[in-house]
Design an enzyme around this catalytic site. Structure first.
Site, mmCIF file in Angstrom:
data_model
loop_
_atom_site.group_PDB
_atom_site.id
_atom_site.type_symbol
_atom_site.label_atom_id
_atom_site.label_comp_id
_atom_site.label_asym_id
_atom_site.label_seq_id
_atom_site.Cartn_x
_atom_site.Cartn_y
_atom_site.Cartn_z
ATOM 1 N N CYS A 119 18.178 74.291 46.872
ATOM 2 C CA CYS A 119 17.118 74.032 47.777
ATOM 3 C C CYS A 119 16.087 72.921 47.976
ATOM 4 O O CYS A 119 16.253 71.877 47.515
ATOM 5 C CB CYS A 119 17.227 75.037 49.241
ATOM 6 N N TYR A 120 15.224 73.264 48.662
ATOM 7 C CA TYR A 120 14.018 71.861 48.431
ATOM 8 C C TYR A 120 13.619 72.038 47.964
ATOM 9 O O TYR A 120 13.786 70.731 47.061
ATOM 10 C CB TYR A 120 12.423 72.422 49.475
ATOM 11 N N ASP A 140 -0.461 104.378 44.137
ATOM 12 C CA ASP A 140 -1.385 103.600 43.724
ATOM 13 C C ASP A 140 -2.023 103.809 42.167
ATOM 14 O O ASP A 140 -2.397 103.379 41.042
ATOM 15 C CB ASP A 140 -1.424 102.416 43.777
ATOM 16 N N SER A 141 -2.977 104.789 42.902
ATOM 17 C CA SER A 141 -4.462 104.804 41.882
ATOM 18 C C SER A 141 -4.315 106.232 41.377
ATOM 19 O O SER A 141 -4.573 106.063 40.404
ATOM 20 C CB SER A 141 -5.392 104.884 43.312
ATOM 21 N N ARG A 151 -12.662 102.769 62.059
ATOM 22 C CA ARG A 151 -12.617 102.422 60.782
ATOM 23 C C ARG A 151 -13.642 102.016 59.981
ATOM 24 O O ARG A 151 -14.002 102.558 58.614
ATOM 25 C CB ARG A 151 -10.970 101.132 61.336
ATOM 26 N N GLU A 179 0.482 102.796 62.013
ATOM 27 C CA GLU A 179 -0.014 103.508 62.564
ATOM 28 C C GLU A 179 -0.549 103.885 64.030
ATOM 29 O O GLU A 179 0.118 102.816 64.671
ATOM 30 C CB GLU A 179 -1.939 103.666 61.680
ATOM 31 N N HIS A 234 21.182 78.885 48.539
ATOM 32 C CA HIS A 234 19.998 80.087 47.825
ATOM 33 C C HIS A 234 20.495 81.177 46.938
ATOM 34 O O HIS A 234 21.170 81.547 47.510
ATOM 35 C CB HIS A 234 19.475 80.635 49.295
ATOM 36 N N GLU A 292 19.173 83.313 45.760
ATOM 37 C CA GLU A 292 18.765 84.384 45.416
ATOM 38 C C GLU A 292 19.038 85.520 46.819
ATOM 39 O O GLU A 292 18.527 86.876 46.323
ATOM 40 C CB GLU A 292 16.999 84.302 45.479
ATOM 41 N N ASP A 335 4.312 132.616 80.253
ATOM 42 C CA ASP A 335 3.590 132.952 81.758
ATOM 43 C C ASP A 335 2.356 132.485 82.525
ATOM 44 O O ASP A 335 2.041 132.608 83.842
ATOM 45 C CB ASP A 335 4.170 134.268 82.178
ATOM 46 N N LYS A 395 5.871 96.987 44.090
ATOM 47 C CA LYS A 395 5.302 98.794 44.086
ATOM 48 C C LYS A 395 6.992 99.190 43.643
ATOM 49 O O LYS A 395 6.342 100.692 43.219
ATOM 50 C CB LYS A 395 5.500 98.746 46.469
ATOM 51 N N GLY A 407 11.825 75.293 50.924
ATOM 52 C CA GLY A 407 11.063 75.994 51.815
ATOM 53 C C GLY A 407 11.278 74.832 52.821
ATOM 54 O O GLY A 407 12.147 74.283 52.666
ATOM 55 N N SER A 438 -7.575 108.264 45.846
ATOM 56 C CA SER A 438 -6.478 108.995 46.748
ATOM 57 C C SER A 438 -5.794 109.575 46.364
ATOM 58 O O SER A 438 -5.965 111.153 47.687
ATOM 59 C CB SER A 438 -6.653 107.526 47.350
ATOM 60 N N GLY A 439 -4.965 110.267 45.762
ATOM 61 C CA GLY A 439 -3.823 110.547 45.303
ATOM 62 C C GLY A 439 -2.770 109.846 45.997
ATOM 63 O O GLY A 439 -1.766 110.550 46.010
ATOM 64 N N GLY A 440 -3.136 108.799 46.420
ATOM 65 C CA GLY A 440 -2.112 108.075 46.643
ATOM 66 C C GLY A 440 -0.944 107.044 45.087
ATOM 67 O O GLY A 440 -1.433 108.255 44.343
HETATM 68 N N1 GLN Z 1 13.515 72.067 54.298
HETATM 69 C C1 GLN Z 1 14.566 71.567 53.772
HETATM 70 C C2 GLN Z 1 15.796 71.182 54.379
HETATM 71 O O1 GLN Z 1 16.332 71.742 55.965
HETATM 72 C C3 GLN Z 1 14.578 72.026 52.909
HETATM 73 C C4 GLN Z 1 15.139 73.982 52.822
HETATM 74 C C5 GLN Z 1 15.083 74.960 51.830
HETATM 75 O O2 GLN Z 1 14.492 75.007 51.478
HETATM 76 N N2 GLN Z 1 16.094 76.407 52.669
HETATM 77 O O3 GLN Z 1 16.850 70.634 54.066
#
Ligand code: GLN
Length: 543
Positions: free
Chosen positions: A92-93, A244-245, A313, A541, A185, A187, A480, A399, A65, A240-242
């Site tokens: 991290c945070y 999701d629906s 719209r 769009e 991180h 992730e 022409d 999705k 965060g 709608s044919g999309g």
């Molecule tokens: N803000 C916190 C920091 O700077 C945590 C950062 C984070 O979670 N990526 O250390």
């Protein structure tokens, strides 16, 4: 290994990792990575009260965060999370939060900020705890960091389990309890073996079954819908044919057969032969109980004289609700008389998980939680105005999971991979006033462009593509003779999240071929341009 219990919401039926969001831009990647491992992960705001959860997660992840844990107004997790008795991983945070909870002095502002790559060294040894986290991984790996704060000291009961060039507490673990913290991180794809690390946590430590598959979700969701709707209940929904629906409608068909009533409104601004195509797909191919309402004349009449995009719209959205509502009354009558069940009590809506996350996400220290806004206002009218109960079978899916579910339901690949198409249709692809002539031109040009894209095998590489009509005309010469015709704007973009986008890099010959066909085959057009604007500043769009 927990088997999916039929008839329950996914978080109750599948082993779930709860990801508490502290506002990091990467939080959704945590849930994505886990789902790719066939483990359900639900993301909730960090301010969630554990007592409000209606299921017990198998483990909890505290995300990163932007705040500093020690600053006034920084968000903090409900301490009850530590009483749940399930493994916890702070990223991290999230790790700083774990340390701060033990004692606020544990977290300090670092002198060296650390952004980007760093080399991690896992202190593997005879500690089974550490080994479970780093199972199958090399002792050293490249990880990705983004932090300014750091731990100044270990929280009581913890030890260091990995170090990096800059952090002596790059990963920590409680000595006896399954609580872990990572300064990096895992992730993000830049962290080598990050997914394996998340897997070690979710599968090795939390003991989650890897059974989150669309085939299982389908069985479980069908059972849940049957339970909810009951043996007699009937459901109404707009299609709608999309993607999701269509997927939502086919799911309802599988669950309750013809007690699901799908309605397709032809608003006059669908693509070439699209209404007929959708009718064939849904009725014949998918066997859905579909009613098609042709309101195209009403829409086109009402669009006359409207030049402003917002007005266009608004008109289309409002008219759609009116038409749908009027027809809904007839369908409800038909449903009641059909002898298939009792009167209609539910309204189907294809809400996806990103919309749910968006409405819940943690926006700042004041935790502004926005209520979910449904596009078009139709669900609002059907649920409040008509007193129908909302059914949202896709609300836990991303999705690509919806597409996978579509395949599982036997929906053909071309439909499953369809590009998104705006509700107001080609009306927003005709700049300014919509007239029948411009609708014809937009349809024909779009059809040529999209068929050539398909022929060239490029459709799945592009996220969205269309041909638009610029009503200011240009001079040309054909046979022409001086001609004065509309300008076609071709647009094709690639994007992963539709928040930012790039124009697709077509081969020159391809664009020439499309130009050639459009000027030759579409009467009233004498120029073709390709829009290369990225988003931002352009939108996908034109209006
Ligand atoms: N803000 C916190 C920091 O700077 C945590 C950062 C984070 O979670 N990526 O250390």
């Amino acid at each position: 290994m927990a088997a999916a219990t039929l008839g329950e919401v996914p978080t109750k039926a599948f082993d779930t990792i709860l990801t508490l969001d502290f506002g990091s831009q990467y939080t959704h990647l945590i849930t994505r990575r886990l789902r790719e491992l066939n483990i359900l992960s639900e993301m909730l705001p960090c301010t969630t009260k554990i007592a409000d959860l209606d299921y017990k997660p198998k483990g909890v992840i505290l995300s990163g965060g932007p705040y500093s844990v020690y600053e006034d107004g920084a968000p903090h997790v409900d301490p009850a999370v530590f009483e749940l008795g399930v493994p916890i991983l702070g990223i991290c945070y999230g790790m700083q939060e774990i340390a701060w909870r033990a004692s606020p002095e544990n977290v300090i502002a670092g002198v060296h900020r650390e952004y980007g790559h760093s080399n991690l060294k896992a202190l593997k040894g005879d500690d089974a705890h550490v080994d479970r986290l780093f199972d199958g991984l090399e002792d050293s790996m490249r990880v990705w960091m983004s932090h300014g704060d750091k731990l100044g000291a270990l929280p009581e009961g913890f030890h260091t389990v990995a170090v990096s060039d800059n952090s002596e507490y790059a990963a920590i673990a409680h000595k006896t309890k399954p609580i872990y913290g990572l300064q990096f991180h895992p992730e993000v794809t830049h962290s080598q073996n990050g997914t394996q690390l998340l897997k070690n946590f979710a599968v090795g430590i939390c003991e989650c079954a890897q059974n989150w598959t669309m085939a299982r979700f389908l069985d479980q969701e069908i059972a849940r819908i049957r339970d909810l709707v009951g043996p007699e209940g009937q459901v109404l929904g707009a299609v709608s044919g999309g993607v999701d629906s269509t997927v939502a409608a086919k799911l309802m068909k599988e669950a309750i057969g013809d007690r699901f009533w799908a309605v397709l409104v032809n608003n006059g601004v669908m693509r070439l032969d699209e209404c007929e195509q959708v009718e064939r797909d849904l009725k014949q191919h998918l066997g859905i109980n579909l009613t098609v309402i042709d309101a195209s004349k009403d829409f086109l009449d009402g669009l006359k004289g409207l030049h402003d995009p917002e007005q266009k719209r608004k008109f289309i959205g409002g008219k759609f609700i009116d038409v749908f509502e009027a027809e809904a009354a007839k369908i409800e009558e038909a449903a009641e008389k059909s002898g298939k069940g009792t009167k209609i009590g539910f309204f189907l809506q294809g809400t996806l998980y990103p919309d749910v996350i968006e409405s819940l996400s943690f926006k700042g220290p004041s935790a502004t939680i926005k209520t979910h806004h449904n596009v078009g206002g139709l669900p609002e009218r059907m649920t409040n105005g008509q007193g129908l109960q909302l059914i949202e079978p896709l609300r836990s899916l991303y999705k690509d999971e919806v597409r996978e579910l579509g395949r599982t339901l036997g929906i053909h690949e071309e439909l499953v991979m369809r590009h998104p198409f705006p509700g107001p249709g080609i009306a927003v692809r005709i700049l300014g006033e919509v007239t029948e002539e411009k609708v014809r031109i937009a349809r024909q040009a779009d059809h040529i462009f999209i068929s050539e894209i398909r022929k060239a095998g490029l459709y799945d590489q592009i996220s969205q593509a269309y041909a638009a009509v610029d009503p200011s005309r240009a001079v040309g010469v054909m046979g022409d003779k001086r001609v004065y015709g509309y300008i076609i704007i071709l647009r094709a973009v690639t994007t992963t999240d539709f928040m930012t986008a790039e124009a697709f890099n077509f081969p020159w010959e391809f664009l020439q071929r499309v130009m050639n066909r459009i000027v030759n085959e579409v009467n009233g057009v004498c120029r073709v341009t390709y829009d290369i604007t990225s988003k931002p500043p352009g939108t996908i769009e034109l209006e």
